[in-house]
Design an enzyme around this catalytic site. Structure first.
Site, PDB file in Angstrom:
ATOM      1  N   ASP A  33     -22.542 -16.564  23.507  1.00  0.00           N
ATOM      2  CA  ASP A  33     -22.886 -17.885  22.964  1.00  0.00           C
ATOM      3  C   ASP A  33     -24.219 -17.856  22.214  1.00  0.00           C
ATOM      4  OD1 ASP A  33     -22.435 -20.572  22.498  1.00  0.00           O
ATOM      5  OD2 ASP A  33     -23.432 -21.206  24.338  1.00  0.00           O
ATOM      6  N   ARG A  37     -26.587 -21.135  16.416  1.00  0.00           N
ATOM      7  CA  ARG A  37     -28.032 -21.425  16.449  1.00  0.00           C
ATOM      8  C   ARG A  37     -28.829 -20.286  15.855  1.00  0.00           C
ATOM      9  NH1 ARG A  37     -27.955 -23.002  22.596  1.00  0.00           N
ATOM     10  NH2 ARG A  37     -25.810 -22.259  22.298  1.00  0.00           N
ATOM     11  N   THR A  79     -10.033 -22.344  24.227  1.00  0.00           N
ATOM     12  CA  THR A  79      -9.008 -23.353  23.905  1.00  0.00           C
ATOM     13  C   THR A  79      -9.666 -24.640  23.389  1.00  0.00           C
ATOM     14  OG1 THR A  79      -9.004 -23.869  26.283  1.00  0.00           O
ATOM     15  CG2 THR A  79      -7.170 -22.552  25.465  1.00  0.00           C
ATOM     16  N   ASN A  81     -12.362 -24.481  21.266  1.00  0.00           N
ATOM     17  CA  ASN A  81     -13.026 -24.196  19.991  1.00  0.00           C
ATOM     18  C   ASN A  81     -12.222 -24.686  18.767  1.00  0.00           C
ATOM     19  OD1 ASN A  81     -14.594 -21.127  21.157  1.00  0.00           O
ATOM     20  ND2 ASN A  81     -15.510 -23.148  20.909  1.00  0.00           N
ATOM     21  N   SER A 209     -18.091 -23.389  30.630  1.00  0.00           N
ATOM     22  CA  SER A 209     -17.265 -23.672  29.444  1.00  0.00           C
ATOM     23  C   SER A 209     -15.849 -23.112  29.592  1.00  0.00           C
ATOM     24  CB  SER A 209     -17.932 -23.149  28.160  1.00  0.00           C
ATOM     25  OG  SER A 209     -19.180 -23.771  27.970  1.00  0.00           O
TER      26      SER A 209
END
Ligand code: IPE
Ligand code: IPE
Ligand code: MG
Length: 263
Positions: A33, A37, A79, A81, A209
Site C-alpha cells: 500500500d 501517495r 475486490t 479496488n 482491508s
C-alpha cells in the site's frame, strides 16, 4: 545443488540477518500500500507509483528467498479496488498482466512458484490468462510460493467457500456434521496456504482491508511507516527480526513471575 539461481545481492552489500530457522515466518502476507501517495508526493500521477511498486515487490521477494520464507502472498488488487476511477482500474488491469509476463523469466530463474488467488468474474481475461500462464510455467518450482492476490477479498473467499460447501452438501458429497475448520480451509482459493505468520502492511494505514481474513486469525501484525515503492529487502529483514522477538501465545499462558521482592 539447486537448479535455481539465488537473487542477486542487495546493491548496498547488506547481508541477510542470522536467525534461527523456527524464527522465520512460514507465510508472509504483504499489503503493498501507498503507491498513489508516493507518486502524488512527487507531483506524479498515481499510476507512476504502481510502476515503482513492481521493483519493490521483486526486491521484497528476493529478501524473502534470502531468508528462506516458503510462502509470500501479495495483495495486488482487491475486490474493493473496482471503486477506483475507470482509468486507474484499466491501468491496474493492464499493468498486472504485464508484470506477470515481464517477471516470468525471473520467476523461473529464482525458482518461484506463482499462484493466483482471487475471483474470476469481472477480472480481465488478459490478466487471468497471464496469471494462469505464470502458474503453469512455474508449477514445478520449489524455492518459494508467491501467491498473487488479484481481484481477491477475504470475505469473498469465505463466501465462495460457503457456496461450494452448500452445493456439496446438497449433492450429498459433504455432511454438515463434518464441516470443521480444516474442512473450511479445504474450500478456500488456495487450500494449501498455511496460516499467515507475519502480516505486513506498508504506508502507515493500520487495517486489514479484507486481506487473508481466514488465514490471519493468529498472524503477527506489522504496520510500517513507509510507502510501498520505498520498500526494499532490508526493511523486510528488520521486520522479520522484530517478528522473531514476538511472543506468540495462541491463547495459551504461562507464569513468568518477577523474582519475589524482599520486605
Ligand atoms: C496500493 O497502493 C496498490 C493498490 C491498491 C493496487 P494504493 O494505490 O492504494 O496507494 P495509496 O494507498 O492510495 O497511496
Ligand atoms: C489494499 O489497499 C489493497 C491492495 C494493496 C491491493 P487499499 O489502498 O485498496 O486499501 P484501503 O482503501 O486503504 O483500505
Ligand atoms: Mg491504498
Amino acid at each position: 545443488m539447486s537448479r535455481f539461481a539465488p537473487p542477486p545481492p542487495h546493491p548496498s552489500g547488506a547481508t541477510v540477518p542470522a536467525l534461527d530457522r523456527d524464527a522465520i515466518p512460514r507465510h508472509l502476507a504483504l499489503v503493498m500500500d501507498g503507491n498513489g501517495r508516493w507518486a502524488n508526493d512527487r507531483g506524479l500521477p498515481r499510476t507512476e507509483g504502481h510502476r515503482e511498486g513492481e521493483r519493490a515487490l521483486m526486491e521484497v521477494v528476493a529478501g524473502a528467498i534470502d531468508l528462506g520464507i516458503p510462502y509470500v502472498s501479495a495483495y495486488a488488487f482487491s475486490t474493493e479496488n473496482w471503486k477506483r476511477s475507470p482509468a486507474e482500474v484499466a491501468f491496474l488491469m493492464n499493468f498486472t498482466g504485464d508484470v506477470m509476463s515481464r517477471q516470468l523469466p525471473t520467476f523461473k530463474e529464482w525458482g518461484i512458484k506463482v499462484r493466483w488467488a482471487g475471483r474470476r468474474p469481472r477480472l480481465w481475461k488478459s490478466v487471468i490468462n497471464r496469471l494462469e500462464t505464470a502458474e503453469r510455467e512455474t508449477q514445478d518450482n520449489d524455492v518459494i510460493t508467491l501467491t498473487m492476490c488479484v481481484n481477491y477479498g477475504g470475505r469473498a473467499e469465505i463466501a465462495d467457500a460457503a457456496v461450494a460447501m452448500a452445493r456439496d452438501v446438497q449433492e450429498g458429497r459433504l455432511m454438515p456434521g463434518s464441516i470443521t475448520e480444516d474442512m473450511v480451509q479445504r474450500y478456500l482459493d488456495e487450500p494449501q496456504l498455511p496460516d499467515v505468520d507475519l502480516f505486513l502492511r506498508s504506508s502507515g494505514e493500520q487495517r486489514l482491508s479484507n486481506f487473508m481474513l481466514w488465514q490471519s486469525a493468529y498472524a503477527e501484525m506489522m504496520f510500517l511507516d513507509i510507502l510501498w515503492p520505498d520498500m526494499d529487502r532490508r526493511v523486510l529483514w528488520r521486520a522479520v527480526e522484530d517478528y522473531a522477538h514476538r511472543n506468540r501465545r495462541y491463547g495459551g499462558a504461562m507464569d513468568q513471575m518477577a523474582p519475589a521482592t524482599r520486605e
